[in-house]
Design a protein around this motif. Structure first.
Motif, PDB file in Angstrom:
ATOM      1  N   PHE A  16       0.832  -1.201   0.000  1.00  0.00           N
ATOM      2  CA  PHE A  16       0.000   0.000   0.000  1.00  0.00           C
ATOM      3  C   PHE A  16       0.869   1.254   0.000  1.00  0.00           C
ATOM      4  CE2 PHE A  16      -3.669   2.511   0.540  1.00  0.00           C
ATOM      5  CZ  PHE A  16      -3.430   3.463   1.513  1.00  0.00           C
ATOM      6  N   ALA A  17       1.950   1.224   0.801  1.00  0.00           N
ATOM      7  CA  ALA A  17       2.862   2.372   0.845  1.00  0.00           C
ATOM      8  C   ALA A  17       3.476   2.611  -0.532  1.00  0.00           C
ATOM      9  CB  ALA A  17       3.954   2.138   1.883  1.00  0.00           C
ATOM     10  N   LEU A  18       3.870   1.522  -1.198  1.00  0.00           N
ATOM     11  CA  LEU A  18       4.441   1.662  -2.541  1.00  0.00           C
ATOM     12  C   LEU A  18       3.431   2.304  -3.486  1.00  0.00           C
ATOM     13  CD1 LEU A  18       6.307  -1.748  -2.967  1.00  0.00           C
ATOM     14  CD2 LEU A  18       7.352   0.517  -2.877  1.00  0.00           C
ATOM     15  N   VAL A  19       2.168   1.884  -3.359  1.00  0.00           N
ATOM     16  CA  VAL A  19       1.128   2.416  -4.241  1.00  0.00           C
ATOM     17  C   VAL A  19       0.904   3.900  -3.970  1.00  0.00           C
ATOM     18  CG1 VAL A  19      -1.333   2.321  -4.810  1.00  0.00           C
ATOM     19  CG2 VAL A  19      -0.023   0.198  -4.546  1.00  0.00           C
ATOM     20  N   VAL A  20       0.864   4.271  -2.694  1.00  0.00           N
ATOM     21  CA  VAL A  20       0.637   5.675  -2.345  1.00  0.00           C
ATOM     22  C   VAL A  20       1.731   6.558  -2.930  1.00  0.00           C
ATOM     23  CG1 VAL A  20       0.620   7.328  -0.440  1.00  0.00           C
ATOM     24  CG2 VAL A  20      -0.693   5.213  -0.263  1.00  0.00           C
ATOM     25  N   VAL A  21       2.973   6.104  -2.798  1.00  0.00           N
ATOM     26  CA  VAL A  21       4.082   6.900  -3.338  1.00  0.00           C
ATOM     27  C   VAL A  21       3.987   6.960  -4.861  1.00  0.00           C
ATOM     28  CG1 VAL A  21       6.577   7.083  -3.545  1.00  0.00           C
ATOM     29  CG2 VAL A  21       5.565   6.391  -1.379  1.00  0.00           C
ATOM     30  N   ALA A  22       3.576   5.854  -5.482  1.00  0.00           N
ATOM     31  CA  ALA A  22       3.442   5.859  -6.939  1.00  0.00           C
ATOM     32  C   ALA A  22       2.379   6.859  -7.375  1.00  0.00           C
ATOM     33  CB  ALA A  22       3.099   4.456  -7.441  1.00  0.00           C
ATOM     34  N   VAL A  23       1.274   6.915  -6.631  1.00  0.00           N
ATOM     35  CA  VAL A  23       0.226   7.885  -6.956  1.00  0.00           C
ATOM     36  C   VAL A  23       0.768   9.302  -6.803  1.00  0.00           C
ATOM     37  CG1 VAL A  23      -1.982   8.840  -6.202  1.00  0.00           C
ATOM     38  CG2 VAL A  23      -1.695   6.360  -6.393  1.00  0.00           C
ATOM     39  N   ALA A  24       1.499   9.537  -5.704  1.00  0.00           N
ATOM     40  CA  ALA A  24       2.071  10.863  -5.485  1.00  0.00           C
ATOM     41  C   ALA A  24       3.055  11.215  -6.594  1.00  0.00           C
ATOM     42  CB  ALA A  24       2.764  10.916  -4.126  1.00  0.00           C
ATOM     43  N   ALA A  25       3.771  10.206  -7.090  1.00  0.00           N
ATOM     44  CA  ALA A  25       4.760  10.469  -8.138  1.00  0.00           C
ATOM     45  C   ALA A  25       4.089  10.825  -9.456  1.00  0.00           C
ATOM     46  CB  ALA A  25       5.670   9.254  -8.319  1.00  0.00           C
ATOM     47  N   ILE A  26       2.957  10.209  -9.739  1.00  0.00           N
ATOM     48  CA  ILE A  26       2.353  10.350 -11.062  1.00  0.00           C
ATOM     49  C   ILE A  26       1.249  11.394 -11.117  1.00  0.00           C
ATOM     50  CG2 ILE A  26       0.965   9.113 -12.797  1.00  0.00           C
ATOM     51  CD1 ILE A  26       3.909   8.548 -12.889  1.00  0.00           C
ATOM     52  N   TYR A  27       0.553  11.633  -9.994  1.00  0.00           N
ATOM     53  CA  TYR A  27      -0.614  12.509 -10.046  1.00  0.00           C
ATOM     54  C   TYR A  27      -0.316  13.908 -10.599  1.00  0.00           C
ATOM     55  CZ  TYR A  27      -4.418  15.560  -9.051  1.00  0.00           C
ATOM     56  OH  TYR A  27      -5.400  16.503  -9.197  1.00  0.00           O
ATOM     57  N   PRO A  28       0.769  14.566 -10.166  1.00  0.00           N
ATOM     58  CA  PRO A  28       1.001  15.912 -10.715  1.00  0.00           C
ATOM     59  C   PRO A  28       1.085  15.909 -12.237  1.00  0.00           C
ATOM     60  CG  PRO A  28       2.387  15.555  -8.801  1.00  0.00           C
ATOM     61  CD  PRO A  28       1.776  14.226  -9.138  1.00  0.00           C
ATOM     62  N   LEU A  29       1.695  14.865 -12.779  1.00  0.00           N
ATOM     63  CA  LEU A  29       1.803  14.765 -14.233  1.00  0.00           C
ATOM     64  C   LEU A  29       0.422  14.558 -14.852  1.00  0.00           C
ATOM     65  CD1 LEU A  29       3.599  14.625 -16.712  1.00  0.00           C
ATOM     66  CD2 LEU A  29       4.056  12.232 -16.196  1.00  0.00           C
ATOM     67  N   LEU A  30      -0.383  13.691 -14.236  1.00  0.00           N
ATOM     68  CA  LEU A  30      -1.724  13.433 -14.762  1.00  0.00           C
ATOM     69  C   LEU A  30      -2.587  14.688 -14.705  1.00  0.00           C
ATOM     70  CD1 LEU A  30      -2.654   9.870 -13.440  1.00  0.00           C
ATOM     71  CD2 LEU A  30      -1.847  10.567 -15.700  1.00  0.00           C
ATOM     72  N   PHE A  31      -2.484  15.418 -13.577  1.00  0.00           N
ATOM     73  CA  PHE A  31      -3.249  16.659 -13.450  1.00  0.00           C
ATOM     74  C   PHE A  31      -2.897  17.621 -14.577  1.00  0.00           C
ATOM     75  CE2 PHE A  31      -5.309  20.262 -11.637  1.00  0.00           C
ATOM     76  CZ  PHE A  31      -4.458  21.341 -11.791  1.00  0.00           C
ATOM     77  N   THR A  32      -1.613  17.684 -14.902  1.00  0.00           N
ATOM     78  CA  THR A  32      -1.167  18.599 -15.947  1.00  0.00           C
ATOM     79  C   THR A  32      -1.664  18.144 -17.315  1.00  0.00           C
ATOM     80  OG1 THR A  32       0.781  19.086 -14.615  1.00  0.00           O
ATOM     81  CG2 THR A  32       0.863  19.734 -16.923  1.00  0.00           C
ATOM     82  N   VAL A  33      -1.608  16.831 -17.553  1.00  0.00           N
ATOM     83  CA  VAL A  33      -2.101  16.308 -18.833  1.00  0.00           C
ATOM     84  C   VAL A  33      -3.587  16.596 -18.984  1.00  0.00           C
ATOM     85  CG1 VAL A  33      -2.553  14.211 -20.153  1.00  0.00           C
ATOM     86  CG2 VAL A  33      -0.357  14.505 -18.996  1.00  0.00           C
ATOM     87  N   VAL A  34      -4.356  16.286 -17.941  1.00  0.00           N
ATOM     88  CA  VAL A  34      -5.809  16.474 -18.002  1.00  0.00           C
ATOM     89  C   VAL A  34      -6.151  17.950 -18.176  1.00  0.00           C
ATOM     90  CG1 VAL A  34      -7.945  16.302 -16.671  1.00  0.00           C
ATOM     91  CG2 VAL A  34      -6.340  14.382 -16.724  1.00  0.00           C
ATOM     92  N   SER A  35      -5.460  18.815 -17.438  1.00  0.00           N
ATOM     93  CA  SER A  35      -5.727  20.253 -17.570  1.00  0.00           C
ATOM     94  C   SER A  35      -5.450  20.738 -18.979  1.00  0.00           C
ATOM     95  CB  SER A  35      -4.863  21.044 -16.587  1.00  0.00           C
ATOM     96  OG  SER A  35      -5.151  20.669 -15.264  1.00  0.00           O
ATOM     97  N   SER A  36      -4.440  20.151 -19.616  1.00  0.00           N
ATOM     98  CA  SER A  36      -4.013  20.648 -20.928  1.00  0.00           C
ATOM     99  C   SER A  36      -5.041  20.368 -22.014  1.00  0.00           C
ATOM    100  CB  SER A  36      -2.672  20.021 -21.313  1.00  0.00           C
ATOM    101  OG  SER A  36      -2.831  18.661 -21.675  1.00  0.00           O
ATOM    102  N   VAL A  37      -5.963  19.419 -21.772  1.00  0.00           N
ATOM    103  CA  VAL A  37      -6.969  19.125 -22.800  1.00  0.00           C
ATOM    104  C   VAL A  37      -8.350  19.651 -22.408  1.00  0.00           C
ATOM    105  CG1 VAL A  37      -5.761  17.141 -23.761  1.00  0.00           C
ATOM    106  CG2 VAL A  37      -7.332  16.806 -21.848  1.00  0.00           C
ATOM    107  N   LYS A  38      -8.363  20.597 -21.453  1.00  0.00           N
ATOM    108  CA  LYS A  38      -9.623  21.243 -21.067  1.00  0.00           C
ATOM    109  C   LYS A  38      -9.685  22.645 -21.653  1.00  0.00           C
ATOM    110  CE  LYS A  38     -10.459  19.192 -16.511  1.00  0.00           C
ATOM    111  NZ  LYS A  38     -10.417  19.443 -15.059  1.00  0.00           N
ATOM    112  N   THR A  39     -10.901  23.125 -21.894  1.00  0.00           N
ATOM    113  CA  THR A  39     -11.042  24.536 -22.248  1.00  0.00           C
ATOM    114  C   THR A  39     -10.870  25.359 -20.979  1.00  0.00           C
ATOM    115  OG1 THR A  39     -13.403  24.547 -21.815  1.00  0.00           O
ATOM    116  CG2 THR A  39     -12.691  23.960 -24.050  1.00  0.00           C
ATOM    117  N   GLN A  40     -10.636  26.652 -21.151  1.00  0.00           N
ATOM    118  CA  GLN A  40     -10.513  27.505 -19.967  1.00  0.00           C
ATOM    119  C   GLN A  40     -11.794  27.481 -19.147  1.00  0.00           C
ATOM    120  OE1 GLN A  40      -8.801  31.453 -19.978  1.00  0.00           O
ATOM    121  NE2 GLN A  40      -7.776  31.039 -21.923  1.00  0.00           N
ATOM    122  N   ALA A  41     -12.935  27.546 -19.842  1.00  0.00           N
ATOM    123  CA  ALA A  41     -14.215  27.531 -19.137  1.00  0.00           C
ATOM    124  C   ALA A  41     -14.405  26.194 -18.425  1.00  0.00           C
ATOM    125  CB  ALA A  41     -15.352  27.787 -20.116  1.00  0.00           C
TER     126      ALA A  41
END
Lengths: 277, 318
Positions: A16-41
């Motif tokens: 579980f600890a390994l998974v949590v760290v993996a999520v922490a490692a990847i989430y910022p990148l995913l947030f940026t990817v997802v934001s990049s394909v959204k409109t401003q609105a």
């Protein structure tokens, strides 16, 4: 069994600890990817949610606003130039120091290795002055030579270590067969050192591509500025949105991410040897 | 069998001199020149772009030179000024604060590496994933996290969502939270390198020793501290030195993107102060003095790993 139960629970917790760290490692990148394909609105409505519809408008705008093709070209020229020059120079030194009866070789090797203690951050202004005096400020060659100088010590160290392991008898046999020095270096030693050369090339590519300070100072705001300088300027503009900046970030980090996915082993081994850069 | 010849008769009016064998073989001299030619490109690069700037930095640090005007010799004024400058003191104090977080940098990657090394389920995936942050340019990381740590960004949204409203603060605008955020982002960016460093260190430990430790009925943490950590001491030392010197040079792009040294001087660190003083305040002499001080700190920290590299690079295989 209590012991077996607690052992299993412990194992689950560790995974579980390994998974949590993996999520922490990847989430910022995913947030940026997802934001990049959204409109401003769309982003304003729901910053954390998945996009209602995927748009590539942010990428088109980032490309236009940053003059992306030019930035990519600038980064490619300076990175490949610095990379090739530093690896070639390191190859020559490593050979001279380990395989030639070259008095003074150890002193040269020491000088090059000791220069690792000189970080670019500490000498950034006099380095800029030197490049300026050489007439290379704002020019590709200024940044290429600076990259090569800072990438060289690690390469020299790694290749010397590799060549050290090649038996001298092998070199002598090649000489008896009439091979010249350059033939020995490029036809015999370089192929043997391919793993080190690959790791070195990829590691140098990554740090040169990702570097901010040297291109920021040497290239300034000229047409030759690199991608990372361009990204920092984009995010500094006041009228840009999170989705637009995110698109710029994704374009900037994609080349290295692709290289990592393809050359994971070489990149890691190069990084381990080169962390001191 | 060698044939000896009597010495040549010498003219009566000259003092007798023994015939000396030729000092050097032509091939040996040629090899020296070849070696010199081969090291020349590297030497030019290092001297021109590292040593010359270092020397110029030292010389400039003894000058009073501001703005775009000329300069005049000022002795050690820039260095004595540093001792009294609150901003310089703050930047090095902040560096010490960051170095004080070293235990976190040492322990987290170590635990992760041990878990991966003992082949926890999915270990190859975790190993690959942990290294991803390291591949992303620090300036990109900084901008990415500026958006994530924004007052209305996803971190605060998450905190509010799980009922931790009081923690949803302006991370980058608080005197203490800004430095904390900077360190956390830096840890995110570089911890993957630490994991890999420890995995490389673990690879040098005999497999039987590790297997014995793993199979032992003792708990994971006891195995960790009594068996494995002592054997990893060289790796721990190496990574510690790397992180300590990294604090002095790695964080520039993150500071540039996230905080610009602020709020106030809360996240000012020496590597950013050199840049700020020289290129924004245009105080070249003073900026060079801070740069030389930074160089001294980094050189002292990294001289041990450099010595190791030199020894290893010149040692003949046994």
């Amino acid at each position: 069994m209590n012991a077996r139960h607690s052992a299993r629970i412990g194992r689950y917790l560790l995974t579980f600890a390994l998974v949590v760290v993996a999520v922490a490692a990847i989430y910022p990148l995913l947030f940026t990817v997802v934001s990049s394909v959204k409109t401003q609105a769309g982003f304003a409505d729901d910053p954390l949610g998945l996009p209602a519809g995927i748009t590539l408008d942010n990428y088109l705008e980032a490309f236009r606003r940053m003059n992306m093709p030019r930035l990519l070209l600038n980064s490619l020229i300076t990175t490949v130039g610095g990379l090739v020059l530093s690896v070639l120079a390191a190859l020559l030194v490593a050979y001279a120091v380990t395989k030639l009866r070259f008095r003074g070789g150890k002193i040269v090797f020491l000088l090059i290795i000791v220069s690792l203690t000189i970080p670019s951050q500490a000498i950034i202004y006099p380095l800029y002055q030197t490049v300026l005096d050489l007439g290379m400020s704002g020019e590709y060659q200024g940044l290429i030579l600076a990259y090569a100088a800072f990438g060289l010590p690690l390469g020299t160290y790694q290749l010397a270590g590799y060549f050290q392991q090649v038996p001298d008898e092998l070199i002598e046999a090649a000489r008896v067969d009439g091979a010249g020095h350059l033939t020995i270096l490029f036809r015999l030693l370089a192929p043997i050192a391919t793993p080190a050369l690959a790791a070195l090339a990829i590691f140098n590519f990554v740090w040169m591509w990702n570097d901010l300070l040297l291109p920021l100072v040497i290239m300034g705001g000229s047409d030759s500025k690199t991608l990372m300088v361009g990204v920092s300027l984009l995010s500094g503009q006041y009228d840009v949105s999170v989705p637009l900046v995110s698109a710029g970030l994704i374009v900037a980090l994609l080349p290295v991410l692709i290289i990592y996915l393809v050359f994971q082993r070489q990149l890691v081994s190069g990084a381990l040897a080169g962390s001191g850069k | 069998m060698t044939i000896s010849t009597a010495p040549e008769p010498v003219a009566a009016d000259a003092p007798p001199a023994p015939r000396r064998r030729r000092a050097h073989r032509p091939g040996q001299a040629r090899e020296w020149w070849l070696g010199a030619a081969l090291v020349l490109p590297a030497l030019v690069l290092v001297v021109l772009f590292k040593l010359v700037p270092l020397v110029r930095g030292v010389l400039t640090s003894f000058e009073a030179s501001s703005g775009f005007g000329g300069s005049e010799f000022a002795g050690a004024d820039n260095y004595t000024r540093m001792l009294d400058d609150p901003m310089v003191r703050t930047s090095f104090r902040n560096a010490l604060l960051v170095v004080a977080t070293l235990p976190v940098w040492i322990v987290i990657p170590l635990v992760l590496a041990l878990l991966i090394h003992q082949r926890s389920p999915g270990w190859k995936f975790f190993r690959a994933v942990y290294f991803v942050p390291y591949t992303i340019a620090p300036i990109v990381v900084g901008i990415m996290f500026r958006q994530i740590l924004a007052p209305d960004g996803p971190l605060n949204a998450l905190l509010r969502g799980v009922g931790l409203q009081p923690l949803a603060i302006e991370w980058l605008n608080g005197r203490y939270s800004a430095l904390f955020s900077l360190v956390a982002v830096a840890l995110w960016s570089f911890f993957g390198l630490g994991v890999m460093t420890y995995l490389a260190g673990l690879a040098t430990i005999p497999e039987e020793t590790l297997e014995a430790a793993y199979l032992d009925g003792a708990g994971f943490w006891r195995r960790l501290f009594s068996v494995v950590v002592p054997m990893l001491r060289p790796t721990v030392a190496y990574w510690s030195v790397l992180c300590a010197s990294g604090v002095l040079i790695w964080l520039f792009p993150l500071i540039y993107a996230l905080t610009q040294g602020g709020p106030g001087d809360a996240t000012m660190l020496p590597e950013y102060l050199v840049f700020l003083t020289t290129f924004q305040f245009l105080d070249r002499g003073y900026g060079s003095a801070i740069g030389i001080a930074l160089f001294v700190f980094v050189a002292v920290l990294s001289i041990f790993s450099v010595r190791h590299m030199f020894t290893e690079g010149t040692r003949k295989p046994r």
